[in-house]
Write an enzyme that holds these catalytic residues in place. Structure first.
Site, PDB file in Angstrom:
ATOM      1  N   TYR A 162       0.841  -1.204   0.000  1.00 50.36           N
ATOM      2  CA  TYR A 162       0.000   0.000   0.000  1.00 50.36           C
ATOM      3  C   TYR A 162       0.877   1.256   0.000  1.00 50.36           C
ATOM      4  O   TYR A 162       0.657   2.184  -0.780  1.00 50.36           O
ATOM      5  CB  TYR A 162      -0.916  -0.023   1.231  1.00 50.36           C
ATOM      6  N   LYS A 183     -26.818   4.772  19.148  1.00 47.95           N
ATOM      7  CA  LYS A 183     -26.705   6.224  19.335  1.00 47.95           C
ATOM      8  C   LYS A 183     -25.235   6.502  19.672  1.00 47.95           C
ATOM      9  O   LYS A 183     -24.805   6.372  20.811  1.00 47.95           O
ATOM     10  CB  LYS A 183     -27.622   6.714  20.457  1.00 47.95           C
ATOM     11  N   ARG A 192     -22.936  19.624  12.203  1.00 49.34           N
ATOM     12  CA  ARG A 192     -24.381  19.847  12.303  1.00 49.34           C
ATOM     13  C   ARG A 192     -24.681  21.269  12.760  1.00 49.34           C
ATOM     14  O   ARG A 192     -25.640  21.884  12.330  1.00 49.34           O
ATOM     15  CB  ARG A 192     -24.999  18.836  13.284  1.00 49.34           C
ATOM     16  N   CYS A 251      -1.909  32.310  48.393  1.00 50.45           N
ATOM     17  CA  CYS A 251      -1.130  33.504  48.774  1.00 50.45           C
ATOM     18  C   CYS A 251      -1.371  33.956  50.220  1.00 50.45           C
ATOM     19  O   CYS A 251      -0.634  34.805  50.729  1.00 50.45           O
ATOM     20  CB  CYS A 251      -1.442  34.651  47.818  1.00 50.45           C
TER      21      CYS A 251
END
Length: 665
Positions: free
Chosen positions: A38, A116, A137, A407
């Site tokens: 490849y 989902k 979206r 501090c």
């Protein structure tokens, strides 16, 4: 056949072979050749395209590595609104959904069940089988053009197996194993690790530099056919099978004859979701028949033919060992729960924000309590409640400290606010976080100046505030850990470059309370210089529409502070731009009032160059074609914008005509 034609044919042959093997490897997970073979084909293709650039096309697999960094994302108006789904959290809500559907249709309904995905939704557009645009979206109506970043995802086909024009919707994600490997690599490189795969995927797609997206192990699953030209289907299952056939990596779909079969699928995946190679946070239920979907239609927010079942947030019980205080850059003290580490939704959780004193009192959280934690939105750990029945009496009531833990200065809770603050502007914690904010991407964008480097600079007393950054020397930086000559050179170059960022970024970077990125732009546009802003009265500020009373008071207080005045003077002396430079060269306003839309690629110009030419001459560039568009500048492989322009009768120009326009001809 001449030599050039042979070269062109060989390039086309290599492109087809590489895309085929991409499909076998990244979509089917069934490679036919070794990686070395490849790589050899890819190197030959790149070499030929470099030697013969006239044959290099945007759809070449060599272009997946990521092009030049973008200045910002162009807005994209979706041709079909990308509505969000209504959520269901119980079987009763699913049955109510089924009753609503069957009542409208008055006939039997088949459902499709899908995962989902917990990733980032994107929309892909193809023209004549070629990938021409990818967008987020967004708000469902307008997204952002992220084509360059999406091209780096190998499972997205650049060319389809059929020359069709279509639009699909899918989810970009990072598989679980790859996410672990990514975080291990970042840890070795000394970079911060990602909290979860969803954030990593979404952040990768929204990087302005496509090379960063290319370096992340992103994948995609297509879950809906939004539009297709000259073709129709009877069912969702049929459309998904077609998309799979022409080269897409498609989400698994399970056909259910009724709502009971849907619920059975939900029970199964609720128990077995950890076996999937990617994260899901629920199940999507869709009406399978496309004609029935049309009858059901949509509400203004959601389709009536689909619903999302959300898995209940996983909760765990653990012990709250202690409460630590973090001091932010504006001095706000934030209590953080230190927890007995526990595995939750795929990660180890040992800390959770407790927000403020009121939150702790409201939930009656005490040190030593057994608490129930969960991840809000499956991401951010939060304490849900205390298991009060397990209290032993040894638990300690927490009180916000009267003195800053960093501090030692007195803290103050401002009346009417929930926040407790350290009022010492020179508090080391505030200084450190203020410098980190100053160097952040949306502020002065000083690459290489991360939290670890800032901490070292402060510890070694090489800097005390942000102005000191501009006086650092190479020999000083070389004394720091993990800072070699190359790192030091890059950091000094980034600091030097930041001087030219402009007034808007500088105002935001200064960290004036309540003045965000937009506030910086508004103030820069209105006052034009840091001096004019520093002299503004409350009345001057409040005549600006978006500047409220509190913001105005914070701005005045910031510039009245003598230390801040000295800081501004040192920034000026270092050469940091503190004025909006009026462009005196703009005498050519030949394009004033004209709106252009760009589509396709031009031989001689990048889109950034075209935008600059237009804006310098008083014109405007829009991302979408409308009746207000004056010209569409179309290059090679122009997309759907060209077709819309023709329908609306908007003048279309090519590169040669555009050159004449900008040269005053």
């Amino acid at each position: 056949m001449d030599e050039l034609q042979k070269i062109k044919n060989r390039i086309e042959e290599l492109k087809e072979k590489i895309e085929y093997h991409n499909y076998r490897y990244y979509v089917l997970d069934d490679p036919e050749i070794e990686d070395a073979q490849y790589d050899q084909m890819m190197q030959e293709l790149i070499a030929l395209e470099e030697q013969y650039p006239e044959f290099l096309t945007e759809d070449s697999p060599s272009q997946r590595v990521g092009g030049e960094a973008l200045e910002n994302f162009v807005k994209v108006k979706h041709s079909v609104p990308k509505l969000s789904l209504t959520n269901a959290f119980s079987e009763e809500e699913l049955k109510e959904f089924d009753q609503r559907v069957t009542k409208i249709l008055q006939q039997k309904v088949e459902y499709v069940v899908e995962y989902k995905f917990d990733g980032l939704t994107v929309v892909l557009k193809y023209k004549n089988g070629k990938f021409i645009q990818g967008a987020t979206r967004g708000d469902g109506y307008i997204g952002e053009d992220v084509t360059s970043n999406l091209k780096t995802i190998r499972s997205i086909p650049i060319r389809l197996k059929e020359p069709v024009s279509l639009e699909v919707r899918g989810e970009v994600l990072i598989p679980k194993k790859e996410f672990i490997t990514l975080n291990e690599r970042r840890e070795k490189e000394g970079k911060s690790i990602f909290a979860n795969a969803r954030n990593a995927a979404a952040g990768s797609i929204r990087q302005l530099d496509p090379k960063l997206a290319a370096s992340r192990p992103l994948d995609i699953y297509i879950f809906n056919l939004e539009f297709i030209q000259d073709k129709s289907f009877q069912s969702h299952m049929e459309s998904m099978e077609y998309l799979r056939k022409i080269g897409f990596k498609v989400s698994n779909c399970y056909l259910c004859k009724n709502i009971d079969e849907v619920i059975a699928q939900i029970h199964y995946w609720s128990e077995h979701r950890q076996e999937l190679p990617f994260d899901i946070d629920g199940i999507v239920i869709k009406v399978n028949d496309l004609a029935q979907r049309k009858i059901l239609g949509n509400t203004s927010k959601s389709p009536r033919w689909a619903i999302a079942y959300k898995f209940p947030a996983k909760e765990k019980k653990t012990k709250l060992l202690d409460i630590e205080i973090q001091v932010g850059r504006t001095g706000v003290l934030t209590p953080t729960a230190i927890l007995e580490p526990v595995q939750l939704a795929g990660t180890t959780v040992g800390r959770a924000s407790l927000h403020n004193e009121d939150y702790i009192k409201e939930k009656d959280i005490r040190i030593g309590d057994m608490v129930i934690i969960r991840k809000a939105g499956e991401i951010i750990p939060e304490v849900v409640r205390v298991v009060k029945q397990e209290r032993t009496g040894e638990e300690k009531i927490f009180k916000m400290p009267k003195f800053c833990p960093v501090c030692g200065e007195r803290t103050l809770r401002i009346e009417g606010e929930s926040a407790t603050k350290c009022v010492n502007a020179t508090c080391p914690a505030q200084v450190e976080r203020g410098i980190i904010h100053f160097a952040s991407r949306d502020a002065m964008d000083i690459e290489g100046l991360g939290p670890a480097v800032v901490r070292q600079l402060l510890q070694e007393k090489l800097i005390c505030d942000v102005s000191d950054l501009y006086y650092l020397k190479e020999e000083q930086l070389l004394t720091l850990e993990r800072m070699g000559k190359k790192s030091v050179k890059n950091l000094l170059n980034a600091i030097e470059k930041s001087k030219t960022n402009g007034l808007a970024r500088l105002i935001f970077a200064l960290g004036i309370p309540l003045v965000g990125e937009r506030g910086g732009k508004i103030l820069a546009q209105y006052f034009k210089s840091i001096d004019a802003l520093s002299e503004a009265t409350k009345e001057d500020l409040m005549v600006i529409g978006e500047i409220g009373q509190k913001m105005a008071e914070n701005i005045i207080a910031f510039f009245e502070n003598q230390e801040n005045q000295k800081l501004i003077e040192r920034l000026k002396k270092a050469g940091v731009k503190t004025k909006v430079e009026e462009n005196k060269k703009i005498q050519d306003i030949s394009l004033e009032g004209l709106t252009f839309v760009l589509t396709g690629s031009l031989p001689s110009f990048t889109r950034k160059q075209v935008r600059t030419f237009i804006e310098e001459r008083g014109g405007k560039v829009s991302s979408s074609v409308s009746k207000n568009t004056n010209y569409v500048l179309a290059g090679e492989e122009a997309g759907l914008k060209l077709e819309k322009a023709k329908k609306l009768g908007i003048p279309i120009i090519d590169e040669e005509e555009f050159k004449k326009m900008i040269n005053g001809k």
